[in-house]
Each structure stands twice: as structure tokens, then as C-alpha cells.
Design an enzyme around this catalytic site. Structure first.
Site, PDB file in Angstrom:
ATOM      1  N   ASP A  64       0.631  -1.209   0.074  1.00 21.36           N
ATOM      2  CA  ASP A  64       0.177  -0.029  -0.115  1.00 21.36           C
ATOM      3  C   ASP A  64       0.839   1.180  -0.169  1.00 21.36           C
ATOM      4  O   ASP A  64       2.115   1.016   0.057  1.00 21.36           O
ATOM      5  CB  ASP A  64      -0.930  -0.042   1.224  1.00 21.36           C
ATOM      6  CG  ASP A  64      -0.426   0.108   2.696  1.00 21.36           C
ATOM      7  OD1 ASP A  64       0.825  -0.121   2.722  1.00 21.36           O
ATOM      8  OD2 ASP A  64      -0.936   0.801   3.490  1.00 21.36           O
ATOM      9  N   TYR A  66       2.937   4.683   0.777  1.00 20.17           N
ATOM     10  CA  TYR A  66       3.458   5.307   1.900  1.00 20.17           C
ATOM     11  C   TYR A  66       2.501   6.259   2.453  1.00 20.17           C
ATOM     12  O   TYR A  66       1.520   7.079   1.935  1.00 20.17           O
ATOM     13  CB  TYR A  66       4.556   6.165   1.440  1.00 20.17           C
ATOM     14  CG  TYR A  66       5.706   5.628   0.885  1.00 20.17           C
ATOM     15  CD1 TYR A  66       6.498   4.477   1.490  1.00 20.17           C
ATOM     16  CD2 TYR A  66       6.329   5.909  -0.313  1.00 20.17           C
ATOM     17  CE1 TYR A  66       7.463   3.849   1.181  1.00 20.17           C
ATOM     18  CE2 TYR A  66       7.305   5.181  -0.995  1.00 20.17           C
ATOM     19  CZ  TYR A  66       7.813   4.335  -0.264  1.00 20.17           C
ATOM     20  OH  TYR A  66       9.117   3.658  -0.862  1.00 20.17           O
ATOM     21  N   PHE A  77       7.016   1.924  -4.111  1.00 14.54           N
ATOM     22  CA  PHE A  77       8.473   2.177  -3.737  1.00 14.54           C
ATOM     23  C   PHE A  77       8.698   3.473  -4.101  1.00 14.54           C
ATOM     24  O   PHE A  77       9.852   4.052  -3.661  1.00 14.54           O
ATOM     25  CB  PHE A  77       9.207   1.260  -4.366  1.00 14.54           C
ATOM     26  CG  PHE A  77       9.193  -0.121  -4.082  1.00 14.54           C
ATOM     27  CD1 PHE A  77       9.592  -0.518  -2.664  1.00 14.54           C
ATOM     28  CD2 PHE A  77       8.388  -1.096  -4.514  1.00 14.54           C
ATOM     29  CE1 PHE A  77       9.387  -1.905  -2.331  1.00 14.54           C
ATOM     30  CE2 PHE A  77       8.340  -2.417  -4.292  1.00 14.54           C
ATOM     31  CZ  PHE A  77       8.845  -2.709  -2.904  1.00 14.54           C
ATOM     32  N   HIS A 186      11.562  -9.222   0.572  1.00  9.53           N
ATOM     33  CA  HIS A 186      11.025  -7.919   0.439  1.00  9.53           C
ATOM     34  C   HIS A 186      12.251  -6.908   0.732  1.00  9.53           C
ATOM     35  O   HIS A 186      13.348  -7.391   1.440  1.00  9.53           O
ATOM     36  CB  HIS A 186       9.902  -7.396   1.338  1.00  9.53           C
ATOM     37  CG  HIS A 186       9.408  -6.105   1.063  1.00  9.53           C
ATOM     38  ND1 HIS A 186       9.865  -4.810   1.654  1.00  9.53           N
ATOM     39  CD2 HIS A 186       8.496  -5.851   0.181  1.00  9.53           C
ATOM     40  CE1 HIS A 186       9.435  -3.772   1.219  1.00  9.53           C
ATOM     41  NE2 HIS A 186       8.065  -4.454   0.610  1.00  9.53           N
TER      42      HIS A 186
END
Length: 223
Positions: A64, A66, A77, A186
Site C-alpha cells: 500500500d 507510503y 516504492f 522484500h
């Protein structure tokens, strides 16, 4: 929410007519009127705006947006120039340098990747300020699954880059054997050393694209 005007509109038109999307639309509209929500409403569909379906060569999945002020702008990202580069993206830059020798830029804006065909898609497209995953389970997951399925149906080769458990769970949506799936941990500081560092996703993606007659992605980000 800004209207989708490129080829994604046709690919997703069936979703807009479904009950879940009508409820999602009402929820999101209400949230923006009630509390701070990110990204700005006009940026919700930036992943689709910057990367038309016909242009998709690679997919990077986030979870989701920031959830702090000024960060999210609709590309997973990525943050706008002038915003501190988040830790996960710092680690992506470290792997990019180790993989391809590309020096990290001073900013975290990944628009250049998106414009080359890298779909930077979060699986949830909005979030309440300061509350990670606050818009989970409201319908975004169904909508972004439809996006993933539309990419999977492309006849041209695509590389799916699935980092972390939630992204890797989307592998079950992928059935086209003409595509490549790269799985890794991740890039978060909590997990990057458990299989993200050393995974060489950027060179592997380009090697696959070139082997299929598709021009590679220039992963270097200009200042």
C-alpha cells in the site's frame, strides 16, 4: 479519482461496473473528504497513467502507499524528488548497484522506470495518513488483481518481480508461460538480507527481455 484515459480504461471497464468497485469508489471518496489520505486523489492511478498496458514490460508489486505526508504519488516504492529516499528503496538501489553497477541517484522518484514500461503497482492504492494498511479489504485488492490478470494475458513477454510474501502470493494469478516470474525477499531492512540482496532481479529481467527480442530496461535514474 482521476479518470483512466489510456488503454487501461478498456481493459478494466468490466471492473468499474461491479458492485465491489461502486462500494470502493464511495468509500474512497468519503475518506478523502473526512481525513488526510495518500496519495493525492489525482495520483491514485499514476501507475496506469505512466505505464499503458500495451507498454508493460515488467511489473513490480508493492503493498500500500507510503502513509506520511509528501511521500506517495501513485507509484510503488517511489517518492517525489525532494523527499527522503525510504529504506526499502535505499536497499533496492544497493542491489541495483551490486547487480548492474548503477550508482544510486540522490532522489527516490521512479517515473523513468514507469515511462519505460515498468508497472509500479501497489495492490492497495490509497491509505489514511499515518495508518499503514488502513484501506486493506475495501476492494482495491480485487481491482489490482484484475490489473495483474490483464498483464498476464498480454502475448508479449513480461517480467513479474515479486518481492516479499504479499507480492509473491500474487503468483497464483499468473498462468502465461511466456512471462518470467522473479521472486525474492522484500527489500525492507527487516528482510533484505534474507534473499533480496544478491537476487539480481534487474539484470535477470533484462536478460529475459532481450532473449525474447524485447529492448531492455534502462534501470539508471537520472538526477
Amino acid at each position: 479519482m482521476a479518470a483512466i484515459s489510456n488503454d487501461w480504461a478498456k481493459a478494466l471497464e468490466g471492473e468499474f461496473k461491479k458492485d465491489y468497485y461502486r462500494e470502493l469508489y464511495k468509500f474512497v471518496k468519503s475518506e478523502y473528504s473526512r481525513v488526510p489520505v495518500y496519495p493525492p486523489s489525482e495520483d491514485i492511478f499514476n501507475a496506469l497513467h505512466y505505464t499503458p498496458l500495451a507498454n508493460v514490460k515488467a511489473v513490480i508489486l508493492g503493498q500500500d502507499p507510503y502513509h506520511e505526508p509528501g511521500q506517495a504519488h501513485g507509484l510503488c516504492f517511489s517518492v517525489q524528488k525532494g523527499v527522503q529516499v525510504p529504506p526499502s528503496l535505499v536497499n533496492m538501489y544497493k542491489e541495483l548497484e551490486a547487480d548492474l553497477g548503477i550508482k544510486p541517484p540522490s532522489h527516490g522518484c521512479l517515473e523513468s522506470w514507469a515511462k519505460q514500461g515498468v508497472l509500479l503497482l501497489n495492490t492497495i492504492l490509497t491509505v489514511e495518513a499515518h495508518k499503514a494498511m488502513s484501506h486493506a479489504g475495501k476492494g482495491w485488492e480485487k481491482f489490482t488483481d484484475a490489473i495483474i490478470k490483464a498483464v498476464d494475458e498480454k502475448p508479449e513477454p513480461v517480467v513479474f518481480m515479486l518481492f516479499g510474501r504479499p507480492a509473491r502470493a500474487k503468483k497464483e494469478l499468473l498462468h502465461n508461460t511466456g512471462h518470467m516470474v522473479i521472486e525474492a525477499a522484500h527489500p525492507s531492512p527487516l528482510s533484505a538480507y534474507n534473499g533480496f540482496f544478491g537476487s539480481r532481479p534487474f539484470s535477470r529481467a533484462n536478460e529475459y527481455l532481450v532473449s525474447r527480442g524485447v529492448s531492455p530496461i534502462d534501470w539508471a535514474i537520472s538526477e
